[in-house]
Enzyme design. Sequence first.
Site, mmCIF file in Angstrom:
data_model
loop_
_atom_site.group_PDB
_atom_site.id
_atom_site.type_symbol
_atom_site.label_atom_id
_atom_site.label_comp_id
_atom_site.label_asym_id
_atom_site.label_seq_id
_atom_site.Cartn_x
_atom_site.Cartn_y
_atom_site.Cartn_z
ATOM 1 N N GLY A 3 9.314 7.015 -1.509
ATOM 2 C CA GLY A 3 9.668 6.232 -0.332
ATOM 3 C C GLY A 3 9.279 4.789 -0.590
ATOM 4 O O GLY A 3 8.508 4.499 -1.505
ATOM 5 N N ILE A 42 7.697 0.855 -0.056
ATOM 6 C CA ILE A 42 6.303 0.382 0.034
ATOM 7 C C ILE A 42 5.741 0.642 1.438
ATOM 8 O O ILE A 42 6.344 0.240 2.435
ATOM 9 C CB ILE A 42 6.240 -1.140 -0.251
ATOM 10 C CG1 ILE A 42 6.896 -1.486 -1.585
ATOM 11 C CG2 ILE A 42 4.790 -1.641 -0.220
ATOM 12 C CD1 ILE A 42 7.080 -2.996 -1.819
ATOM 13 N N LYS A 93 3.344 7.439 1.030
ATOM 14 C CA LYS A 93 3.393 8.343 -0.142
ATOM 15 C C LYS A 93 2.003 8.818 -0.566
ATOM 16 O O LYS A 93 1.764 10.018 -0.718
ATOM 17 C CB LYS A 93 4.034 7.621 -1.354
ATOM 18 C CG LYS A 93 5.434 7.141 -1.136
ATOM 19 C CD LYS A 93 5.960 6.395 -2.346
ATOM 20 C CE LYS A 93 5.322 5.059 -2.616
ATOM 21 N NZ LYS A 93 5.546 4.046 -1.568
ATOM 22 N N THR A 128 -0.807 8.698 1.026
ATOM 23 C CA THR A 128 -1.461 9.441 2.109
ATOM 24 C C THR A 128 -0.953 10.879 2.127
ATOM 25 O O THR A 128 -1.752 11.829 2.144
ATOM 26 C CB THR A 128 -1.157 8.749 3.463
ATOM 27 O OG1 THR A 128 -1.518 7.375 3.354
ATOM 28 C CG2 THR A 128 -1.918 9.398 4.599
ATOM 29 N N ASP A 171 2.268 10.787 -6.376
ATOM 30 C CA ASP A 171 2.695 9.932 -5.261
ATOM 31 C C ASP A 171 3.820 8.977 -5.669
ATOM 32 O O ASP A 171 4.038 7.955 -5.027
ATOM 33 C CB ASP A 171 1.499 9.191 -4.629
ATOM 34 C CG ASP A 171 0.947 8.079 -5.515
ATOM 35 O OD1 ASP A 171 1.372 7.958 -6.688
ATOM 36 O OD2 ASP A 171 0.081 7.323 -5.022
ATOM 37 N N ILE A 213 1.963 -1.642 6.041
ATOM 38 C CA ILE A 213 1.464 -2.549 4.990
ATOM 39 C C ILE A 213 0.345 -3.420 5.574
ATOM 40 O O ILE A 213 -0.694 -3.633 4.940
ATOM 41 C CB ILE A 213 2.624 -3.410 4.414
ATOM 42 C CG1 ILE A 213 3.575 -2.521 3.610
ATOM 43 C CG2 ILE A 213 2.092 -4.542 3.544
ATOM 44 C CD1 ILE A 213 4.906 -3.161 3.247
ATOM 45 N N LYS A 264 -1.569 -2.589 8.107
ATOM 46 C CA LYS A 264 -2.712 -1.689 8.341
ATOM 47 C C LYS A 264 -3.500 -1.478 7.044
ATOM 48 O O LYS A 264 -4.727 -1.463 7.034
ATOM 49 C CB LYS A 264 -2.162 -0.347 8.858
ATOM 50 C CG LYS A 264 -3.202 0.712 9.167
ATOM 51 C CD LYS A 264 -2.496 1.961 9.726
ATOM 52 C CE LYS A 264 -3.434 3.137 9.861
ATOM 53 N NZ LYS A 264 -2.706 4.375 10.186
#
Length: 207
Positions: A11, A13, A17, A19, A86, A139, A141
Site C-alpha cells: 500500500g 506511504i 503496512k 503496523t 511489510d 504520515i 501521526k
Amino acid sequence: MKHAPFIAVEGPIGAGKTTLATMLAGELQLPVIKEIVEENPFLDKFYQNMDDWSFQLEMFFLCNRYKQLEDTVNQYINKGKPVISDYHIYKNLIFGERTLKGTKREKYREIYHVLTDDLPKPDIILYIRADLDTLLARIAKRGRQFEEDIAPAYLQQLIEDYDAAMASLALTEPSTVIVTIDGNQVDFVENKEDFTRVASQLKELMK
Ligand SMILES: Nc1ncnc2c1ncn2[C@@H]1O[C@H](COP(=O)(O)OP(=O)(O)O)[C@@H](O)[C@H]1O
Ligand SMILES: Nc1nc2c(ncn2[C@H]2C[C@H](O)[C@@H](COP(=O)(O)O)O2)c(=O)[nH]1
C-alpha cells in the site's frame, strides 16, 4: 495452499503496512521482514530534491530489498516456512517508474528485472488502499521529520500508481492472491473486530 505462503503487505506511504504486518505476525506466530527506513542515507535528501537524489535512493532501496529477499528465500521460503513482509519488491518498480526519468529510468528498470525476475514472488498480497486524507493524517501521526514536506500531489500519484500496479500484478502473476483492504474504513489499530476479520481471512487463505 499447497506450500507455506510468502505474504506481503502493500500500500502507499502511511497506509499501515508495517503496523498490519507486525500485528499479523504476532497473531499468527510468523516471522516478519520489515523495510529498512531509518538507516536510509538518501531519504531526507530525496524529499528535498527528488530530481537530484532519485537514482541513488531507488538503487539503495532495490539493493537492500534484494538482499533481504535473498535472505528470506534462504531462511524461510526454501525451508517451507511461512513468512510475512511489510513490502513486495515490486514496489521498487512502482516508485522507480514515478521518480526516475529518461535513461536512468530505463537502466533502473533493466537492473530491477535482472535482479528480481528469478526470485520467488509473494503468494498473498494484502493491499491496503487509502485515500489522500487518510495517508496524510497517518504520515503526520508517525511524525518522521523528513516526511513533513511530502507533496500531496506526489502521494496522490502514488495512490493511483499502486492501484494500477495491483491491477497489473493480477494479470501478470495470476497465481498471487490479492486481498484489498479499505484502509479508510477498516481500522485494524483501534478496532479489534476489524483486525480479527483480516487475521481470520488470512488464516483461511493459508490453509
Ligand atoms: N488503521 C489505522 N488506524 C489508525 N492509525 C494507523 C492505522 N494503521 C497505521 N496507523 C498509524 O499510522 C502511521 C503509519 O503506519 P505505518 O504502519 O508506519 O504505515 P506504512 O508502513 O504503510 O508506511 C503509524 O503511526 C501507525 O501507528
Ligand atoms: N522513492 C522511494 N521511496 C520509498 C521507497 N520505499 C519506501 N519509500 C519511502 C516512503 C516513505 O517516506 C519511507 C518509508 O516507506 P513506507 O511505505 O514504509 O512508509 O520510504 C521506494 O522504493 N522509493
